[in-house]
Design a protein around this motif. Structure first.
Motif, PDB file in Angstrom:
ATOM      1  N   ASP A  73       0.969  -1.161  -0.160  1.00 41.32           N
ATOM      2  CA  ASP A  73       0.144   0.120  -0.100  1.00 41.32           C
ATOM      3  C   ASP A  73       0.776   1.243   0.040  1.00 41.32           C
ATOM      4  N   ALA A  74       2.044   1.057  -0.538  1.00 38.57           N
ATOM      5  CA  ALA A  74       2.776   2.393  -0.994  1.00 38.57           C
ATOM      6  C   ALA A  74       3.306   2.345  -2.320  1.00 38.57           C
ATOM      7  N   CYS A  75       1.984   2.616  -3.094  1.00 37.97           N
ATOM      8  CA  CYS A  75       2.244   2.286  -4.602  1.00 37.97           C
ATOM      9  C   CYS A  75       2.945   3.305  -5.526  1.00 37.97           C
ATOM     10  N   ASP A  76       2.906   4.558  -4.776  1.00 38.28           N
ATOM     11  CA  ASP A  76       3.635   5.846  -5.187  1.00 38.28           C
ATOM     12  C   ASP A  76       5.198   5.702  -5.328  1.00 38.28           C
ATOM     13  N   HIS A  77       5.593   4.892  -4.680  1.00 37.18           N
ATOM     14  CA  HIS A  77       6.945   4.571  -4.469  1.00 37.18           C
ATOM     15  C   HIS A  77       7.653   3.460  -5.185  1.00 37.18           C
ATOM     16  N   SER A  78       6.728   2.761  -5.894  1.00 37.08           N
ATOM     17  CA  SER A  78       6.795   1.390  -6.439  1.00 37.08           C
ATOM     18  C   SER A  78       8.273   1.383  -7.129  1.00 37.08           C
TER      19      SER A  78
ATOM     20  N   ARG B 228      14.835   0.215  13.355  1.00 34.14           N
ATOM     21  CA  ARG B 228      13.261   0.086  12.682  1.00 34.14           C
ATOM     22  C   ARG B 228      13.317  -0.402  11.293  1.00 34.14           C
ATOM     23  N   PRO B 229      12.096  -0.935  10.944  1.00 34.56           N
ATOM     24  CA  PRO B 229      12.306  -1.331   9.351  1.00 34.56           C
ATOM     25  C   PRO B 229      12.327   0.246   8.529  1.00 34.56           C
ATOM     26  N   VAL B 230      13.089   0.073   7.557  1.00 33.00           N
ATOM     27  CA  VAL B 230      13.424   1.002   6.678  1.00 33.00           C
ATOM     28  C   VAL B 230      12.759   0.403   5.278  1.00 33.00           C
ATOM     29  N   TRP B 231      11.797   1.719   4.922  1.00 34.77           N
ATOM     30  CA  TRP B 231      10.954   1.397   3.597  1.00 34.77           C
ATOM     31  C   TRP B 231      11.890   2.121   2.500  1.00 34.77           C
ATOM     32  N   LEU B 232      12.147   1.299   1.511  1.00 35.41           N
ATOM     33  CA  LEU B 232      12.681   1.880   0.318  1.00 35.41           C
ATOM     34  C   LEU B 232      11.809   1.883  -0.965  1.00 35.41           C
ATOM     35  N   GLY B 233      11.919   2.879  -1.742  1.00 33.59           N
ATOM     36  CA  GLY B 233      11.131   2.713  -2.925  1.00 33.59           C
ATOM     37  C   GLY B 233      12.025   3.154  -4.108  1.00 33.59           C
ATOM     38  N   TRP B 234      11.317   2.948  -5.336  1.00 28.97           N
ATOM     39  CA  TRP B 234      12.049   2.785  -6.724  1.00 28.97           C
ATOM     40  C   TRP B 234      13.187   2.108  -6.742  1.00 28.97           C
ATOM     41  N   VAL B 235      12.876   0.695  -6.062  1.00 27.21           N
ATOM     42  CA  VAL B 235      14.295  -0.114  -6.165  1.00 27.21           C
ATOM     43  C   VAL B 235      14.007  -0.889  -7.520  1.00 27.21           C
ATOM     44  N   LEU B 236      14.724  -0.329  -8.512  1.00 30.52           N
ATOM     45  CA  LEU B 236      14.534  -1.012  -9.748  1.00 30.52           C
ATOM     46  C   LEU B 236      15.733  -1.417 -10.324  1.00 30.52           C
ATOM     47  N   ALA B 237      17.018  -0.965  -9.739  1.00 29.95           N
ATOM     48  CA  ALA B 237      18.217  -1.160 -10.402  1.00 29.95           C
ATOM     49  C   ALA B 237      19.000  -2.333  -9.967  1.00 29.95           C
ATOM     50  N   ASP B 238      20.068  -3.122 -10.456  1.00 31.20           N
ATOM     51  CA  ASP B 238      20.851  -4.072  -9.908  1.00 31.20           C
ATOM     52  C   ASP B 238      21.460  -3.357  -8.926  1.00 31.20           C
TER      53      ASP B 238
ATOM     54  N   ALA C  75      24.104  -1.943  11.508  1.00 30.23           N
ATOM     55  CA  ALA C  75      24.947  -1.328  10.333  1.00 30.23           C
ATOM     56  C   ALA C  75      24.344  -0.091   9.635  1.00 30.23           C
ATOM     57  N   GLU C  76      24.976   0.776   9.351  1.00 29.59           N
ATOM     58  CA  GLU C  76      24.574   1.749   8.553  1.00 29.59           C
ATOM     59  C   GLU C  76      24.280   1.342   7.118  1.00 29.59           C
ATOM     60  N   PRO C  77      23.148   1.992   6.511  1.00 26.23           N
ATOM     61  CA  PRO C  77      22.911   1.580   5.223  1.00 26.23           C
ATOM     62  C   PRO C  77      24.041   2.409   4.385  1.00 26.23           C
ATOM     63  N   PRO C  78      24.185   1.924   3.012  1.00 26.13           N
ATOM     64  CA  PRO C  78      25.053   2.505   2.204  1.00 26.13           C
ATOM     65  C   PRO C  78      24.241   3.799   1.831  1.00 26.13           C
ATOM     66  N   GLY C  79      25.013   4.823   1.695  1.00 33.04           N
ATOM     67  CA  GLY C  79      24.590   6.450   1.381  1.00 33.04           C
ATOM     68  C   GLY C  79      23.401   6.299   0.453  1.00 33.04           C
ATOM     69  N   THR C  80      23.799   5.565  -0.595  1.00 35.45           N
ATOM     70  CA  THR C  80      22.763   5.816  -1.869  1.00 35.45           C
ATOM     71  C   THR C  80      21.332   5.476  -1.596  1.00 35.45           C
ATOM     72  N   LEU C  81      21.036   4.263  -0.710  1.00 36.12           N
ATOM     73  CA  LEU C  81      19.997   3.965  -0.171  1.00 36.12           C
ATOM     74  C   LEU C  81      19.086   5.008   0.616  1.00 36.12           C
ATOM     75  N   ASP C  82      20.040   5.957   1.259  1.00 35.74           N
ATOM     76  CA  ASP C  82      19.204   7.011   1.730  1.00 35.74           C
ATOM     77  C   ASP C  82      18.360   7.810   0.777  1.00 35.74           C
ATOM     78  N   LEU C  83      18.610   7.822  -0.579  1.00 38.65           N
ATOM     79  CA  LEU C  83      17.833   8.377  -1.633  1.00 38.65           C
ATOM     80  C   LEU C  83      16.586   7.781  -1.727  1.00 38.65           C
ATOM     81  N   GLN C  84      16.514   6.518  -1.386  1.00 38.02           N
ATOM     82  CA  GLN C  84      15.314   5.702  -1.860  1.00 38.02           C
ATOM     83  C   GLN C  84      14.390   5.615  -0.571  1.00 38.02           C
ATOM     84  N   ALA C  85      14.855   5.848   0.442  1.00 43.98           N
ATOM     85  CA  ALA C  85      14.144   5.789   1.725  1.00 43.98           C
ATOM     86  C   ALA C  85      13.061   6.711   1.917  1.00 43.98           C
ATOM     87  N   PHE C  86      11.921   6.425   2.296  1.00 45.65           N
ATOM     88  CA  PHE C  86      10.790   7.293   2.704  1.00 45.65           C
ATOM     89  C   PHE C  86       9.975   6.654   4.024  1.00 45.65           C
TER      90      PHE C  86
END
Length: 134
Positions: A61-66, A83-93, A111-122
């Motif tokens: 139910d977070a379709c805007d971030h598919s 806590r759970p981390v929600w990542l959107g637009w996970v499309l690339a390898d 562990a800290e997430p890779p910095g580029t995943l910060d751009l995907q978090a919502f």
């Protein structure tokens, strides 16, 4: 006669869980043509290996971030404040590789997430967050 007690084995600790949305918008060629959705799921499962578990669900139910992926902490990670981390637009390898590396390093709380995943978090609403299947 001495009574023997059987020690119950300890319940296994909850691992890092990677929940992959594969419902109405996520994981469908109509919305994301050219993305190998089945291949993504297999790549996550292989990459995570024994470090956690990967599961596919119908809709988060977070379709805007598919395409949505939720990385939930292990029991140890949750105890450390993860806590759970929600990542959107996970499309690339490369995103899948970063998710699997993070899980193998311990995931949220450990562990800290890779910095580029910060751009995907919502952030999601509490209604959506509480509706996440267990």
């Amino acid at each position: 006669m001495a009574r023997r007690t059987r020690k119950e084995p300890a319940a296994p600790a909850a691992p890092v869980t990677v929940t992959v949305c594969r419902g109405c918008c996520c994981g469908v060629a109509a919305k994301h043509p050219g993305v190998d959705h089945a291949g993504q799921l297999e790549r996550l499962r292989e990459g995570v290996g024994d470090a956690g578990k990967v599961r596919a669900v119908q809709c988060l139910d977070a379709c805007d971030h598919s395409n949505v992926v939720v990385v939930s902490p292990s029991a140890e990670g949750r105890a450390a404040g993860g806590r759970p981390v929600w990542l959107g637009w996970v499309l690339a390898d490369d995103m899948l590789d970063e998710i699997t590396a993070w899980v193998r390093a311990g995931g949220p709380g450990l562990a800290e997430p890779p910095g580029t995943l910060d751009l995907q978090a919502f952030a999601v609403s509490r209604r959506v967050r509480e509706g996440l299947p267990g």
